[in-house]
Scaffold this motif. Structure first.
Motif, PDB file in Angstrom:
ATOM      1  N   ARG A 187       0.828  -1.032  -0.023  1.00 39.71           N
ATOM      2  CA  ARG A 187      -0.049  -0.013  -0.014  1.00 39.71           C
ATOM      3  C   ARG A 187       0.946   1.066   0.118  1.00 39.71           C
ATOM      4  N   VAL A 188       0.745   2.117  -1.104  1.00 41.26           N
ATOM      5  CA  VAL A 188       1.528   3.321  -0.919  1.00 41.26           C
ATOM      6  C   VAL A 188       0.539   4.365  -1.011  1.00 41.26           C
ATOM      7  N   THR A 189       1.001   5.440  -0.083  1.00 37.48           N
ATOM      8  CA  THR A 189       0.152   6.565   0.080  1.00 37.48           C
ATOM      9  C   THR A 189       0.997   7.958  -0.429  1.00 37.48           C
ATOM     10  N   GLY A 190       0.408   9.092  -0.350  1.00 36.14           N
ATOM     11  CA  GLY A 190       1.114  10.425  -0.774  1.00 36.14           C
ATOM     12  C   GLY A 190       0.200  11.464  -1.032  1.00 36.14           C
ATOM     13  N   ALA A 191       0.740  12.405  -1.835  1.00 40.28           N
ATOM     14  CA  ALA A 191       0.025  13.562  -2.084  1.00 40.28           C
ATOM     15  C   ALA A 191       0.272  14.136  -3.486  1.00 40.28           C
ATOM     16  N   VAL A 192      -0.679  14.872  -3.995  1.00 40.26           N
ATOM     17  CA  VAL A 192      -0.852  15.635  -5.485  1.00 40.26           C
ATOM     18  C   VAL A 192      -0.656  16.784  -4.999  1.00 40.26           C
ATOM     19  N   HIS A 193       0.429  17.511  -5.644  1.00 39.90           N
ATOM     20  CA  HIS A 193       0.483  18.984  -5.583  1.00 39.90           C
ATOM     21  C   HIS A 193       0.601  19.788  -6.825  1.00 39.90           C
ATOM     22  N   SER A 194       0.091  20.789  -6.708  1.00 39.02           N
ATOM     23  CA  SER A 194      -0.098  21.754  -7.881  1.00 39.02           C
ATOM     24  C   SER A 194       1.437  22.367  -8.209  1.00 39.02           C
ATOM     25  N   MET A 195       2.027  22.558  -9.112  1.00 36.74           N
ATOM     26  CA  MET A 195       3.434  22.941  -9.408  1.00 36.74           C
ATOM     27  C   MET A 195       3.232  24.330 -10.069  1.00 36.74           C
ATOM     28  N   LEU A 196       4.379  25.088  -9.940  1.00 39.59           N
ATOM     29  CA  LEU A 196       4.585  26.391 -10.640  1.00 39.59           C
ATOM     30  C   LEU A 196       6.105  26.054 -11.406  1.00 39.59           C
ATOM     31  N   GLU A 197       6.010  26.491 -12.495  1.00 37.75           N
ATOM     32  CA  GLU A 197       7.458  26.598 -12.937  1.00 37.75           C
ATOM     33  C   GLU A 197       7.991  28.192 -13.021  1.00 37.75           C
ATOM     34  N   ILE A 198       8.852  28.494 -12.598  1.00 37.74           N
ATOM     35  CA  ILE A 198       9.428  29.939 -12.192  1.00 37.74           C
ATOM     36  C   ILE A 198      10.867  29.978 -12.905  1.00 37.74           C
ATOM     37  N   PRO A 199      11.027  31.079 -13.267  1.00 37.53           N
ATOM     38  CA  PRO A 199      12.536  31.227 -13.789  1.00 37.53           C
ATOM     39  C   PRO A 199      13.761  31.581 -12.422  1.00 37.53           C
ATOM     40  N   THR A 200      14.697  31.067 -12.854  1.00 38.73           N
ATOM     41  CA  THR A 200      15.868  31.382 -11.738  1.00 38.73           C
ATOM     42  C   THR A 200      17.179  31.143 -12.367  1.00 38.73           C
ATOM     43  N   LEU A 201      18.251  31.325 -11.579  1.00 37.26           N
ATOM     44  CA  LEU A 201      19.514  31.380 -12.104  1.00 37.26           C
ATOM     45  C   LEU A 201      20.204  29.799 -12.501  1.00 37.26           C
ATOM     46  N   THR A 202      21.248  30.105 -13.408  1.00 39.86           N
ATOM     47  CA  THR A 202      21.795  28.859 -13.949  1.00 39.86           C
ATOM     48  C   THR A 202      23.219  28.858 -12.772  1.00 39.86           C
ATOM     49  N   HIS A 203      23.561  29.874 -12.442  1.00 37.42           N
ATOM     50  CA  HIS A 203      24.687  30.062 -11.476  1.00 37.42           C
ATOM     51  C   HIS A 203      24.643  31.140 -10.845  1.00 37.42           C
ATOM     52  N   ARG A 204      25.592  31.332  -9.765  1.00 35.19           N
ATOM     53  CA  ARG A 204      25.539  32.512  -8.726  1.00 35.19           C
ATOM     54  C   ARG A 204      25.807  33.721  -9.367  1.00 35.19           C
ATOM     55  N   LEU A 205      25.375  34.726  -8.978  1.00 36.11           N
ATOM     56  CA  LEU A 205      25.244  36.280  -9.658  1.00 36.11           C
ATOM     57  C   LEU A 205      25.633  37.155  -8.364  1.00 36.11           C
ATOM     58  N   SER A 206      26.388  38.057  -8.748  1.00 33.88           N
ATOM     59  CA  SER A 206      26.611  39.043  -7.367  1.00 33.88           C
ATOM     60  C   SER A 206      25.858  40.330  -7.657  1.00 33.88           C
ATOM     61  N   LYS A 207      25.989  41.272  -6.744  1.00 32.47           N
ATOM     62  CA  LYS A 207      25.383  42.381  -6.792  1.00 32.47           C
ATOM     63  C   LYS A 207      26.071  43.197  -7.966  1.00 32.47           C
ATOM     64  N   GLY A 208      25.568  43.768  -8.813  1.00 33.87           N
ATOM     65  CA  GLY A 208      25.971  44.564  -9.818  1.00 33.87           C
ATOM     66  C   GLY A 208      26.012  43.831 -11.449  1.00 33.87           C
ATOM     67  N   ASP A 209      25.891  42.467 -11.124  1.00 43.98           N
ATOM     68  CA  ASP A 209      26.042  41.791 -12.265  1.00 43.98           C
ATOM     69  C   ASP A 209      24.505  41.879 -13.110  1.00 43.98           C
ATOM     70  N   VAL A 210      24.435  41.906 -14.575  1.00 43.22           N
ATOM     71  CA  VAL A 210      23.235  42.193 -15.320  1.00 43.22           C
ATOM     72  C   VAL A 210      22.760  40.754 -15.675  1.00 43.22           C
ATOM     73  N   ILE A 211      21.746  40.345 -15.312  1.00 44.10           N
ATOM     74  CA  ILE A 211      21.019  39.404 -15.682  1.00 44.10           C
ATOM     75  C   ILE A 211      20.618  39.204 -17.250  1.00 44.10           C
ATOM     76  N   SER A 212      21.123  37.885 -17.951  1.00 38.16           N
ATOM     77  CA  SER A 212      20.778  37.987 -19.231  1.00 38.16           C
ATOM     78  C   SER A 212      19.863  36.450 -19.541  1.00 38.16           C
ATOM     79  N   GLN A 213      19.609  36.443 -20.766  1.00 37.70           N
ATOM     80  CA  GLN A 213      19.120  35.233 -21.018  1.00 37.70           C
ATOM     81  C   GLN A 213      19.866  33.960 -20.919  1.00 37.70           C
ATOM     82  N   ASN A 214      21.156  34.122 -21.053  1.00 36.72           N
ATOM     83  CA  ASN A 214      21.772  32.819 -20.864  1.00 36.72           C
ATOM     84  C   ASN A 214      21.815  32.390 -19.336  1.00 36.72           C
ATOM     85  N   ASP A 215      21.617  33.533 -18.379  1.00 39.04           N
ATOM     86  CA  ASP A 215      21.767  33.055 -16.975  1.00 39.04           C
ATOM     87  C   ASP A 215      20.489  32.384 -16.280  1.00 39.04           C
TER      88      ASP A 215
END
Length: 333
Positions: A187-215
């Motif tokens: 017997r297996v139990t669990g839950a079903v969640h509604s998910m959102l797909e959100i943008p985030t960064l591919t790598h760390r960025l510091s203050k002053g860096d400008v976020i581009s599409q590749n990031d």
């Protein structure tokens, strides 16, 4: 002379035939080589045979079933006393050199991973009214099932129930070869969640860096665990700069980013006032950081009055007073 040679040849043939038969007889009774113990063995069937435990076992005894094998993925240990009793019972010339001697038997297995079970349950839940962008989560996050290695195992969901109010489910899962009795039911139990797909960064960025599409990359997060100020549109962070160090693959809040600063606080700027038929300029000092198009406070160097101005470039701001009187007050011209 010919008769002598004939008898000599016949004698040689009989001798070699006898020797070959003797070697065969020795092999049949386990006398070809000394019997020795295997201390670590792996088996794939439900039984452990005499030939699994010992080497050079007679051919007519090697396939004899001695003990049940452990369950798939498990191991069992057999001590020296038990092994010695087995050797004596089957007439093997072997005895343990130490009471600590033992044989460990591992049962080979194929592993059914959690993801395969989860995917089968997700398909079975498809007939229900699930949340938008649903994702199934199992209560047992470490679930994995070992089955016999020679089995073509499949995962089947025999029954599943789901509550829309709580978004939880319970399922009866069977694992086994198609058309045969299952080797595992649970017997297996669990839950079903509604998910959102959100943008985030591919790598760390510091203050002053400008976020581009590749990031930018995308991750899925639970909708019920997402804060209201989380960025969900990539356009809201493109061209922006972090206010602090941002880490990869973590949700970004709107207050974490800002437009790139083009006028740092304390910079000397030119204040421009444009009105029909008239353009006035004056020098001033930025009282705060300013981004392109942002309204900041600027102090007029001549009048020492503080005014609100819109950033035009790295050294220019503009004020747009409503009347000539406002212009006079702004620049004191």
């Amino acid at each position: 002379m010919k008769r002598f040679i004939f008898f000599l040849s016949l004698l040689c043939v009989l001798f070699f035939a006898w020797q070959t038969q003797a070697e065969t007889d020795k092999l049949a009774v386990g006398e070809a080589d000394p019997v020795s113990l295997r201390e670590n063995i792996s088996v794939s069937s439900n039984y452990i045979r005499l030939g699994d435990f010992f080497t050079n076992v007679p051919l007519d005894k090697a396939d004899t079933k001695i003990a049940y094998a452990p369950k798939p993925g498990r191991r069992a240990s057999f001590d020296a006393r038990w092994l010695y009793r087995i050797a004596r019972a089957y007439g093997l010339q072997w005895r343990p050199l130490s009471a600590d001697l033992r044989t460990v038997v591992n049962r080979e297995s194929a592993i059914i991973e959690k993801d395969e079970i989860r995917d089968a349950i997700a398909r079975a839940l498809g007939r229900y009214d699930l949340p938008s962008n649903p994702e199934v989560e199992l209560s047992n996050k470490n679930l994995r099932v070992h089955v016999p290695s020679d089995l073509m195992a499949e995962v089947q969901v025999n029954d599943v129930s789901y509550s829309r109010r709580t978004n939880r489910f319970a399922a009866m899962v069977s694992i086994g070869e198609k058309g045969m009795n299952p080797v595992k039911q649970m017997r297996v139990t669990g839950a079903v969640h509604s998910m959102l797909e959100i943008p985030t960064l591919t790598h760390r960025l510091s203050k002053g860096d400008v976020i581009s599409q590749n990031d930018i990359t995308w991750i899925k997060v639970r909708a019920d665990q997402t804060q209201r100020d989380i960025v969900i549109d990539a356009q809201d962070i493109l061209g922006m700069t972090p206010k602090r160090l941002l880490h990869a693959e973590r949700p970004i809040r709107t207050r974490d980013v800002q437009r790139p600063v083009v006028i740092p606080k304390g910079s000397v700027v030119t204040i421009i006032l444009q009105m029909p038929g008239m353009t006035l300029t004056s020098k001033g000092k930025a009282m705060e950081n300013g981004s392109d198009g942002e309204t900041i406070r600027v102090i007029n160097s001549k009048t020492k009055r503080t005014i609100d101005a819109i950033v035009l470039s790295s050294s220019t701001v503009t004020v747009v007073p409503l009347t000539a009187k406002h212009a006079q007050l702004a620049l004191n011209q």
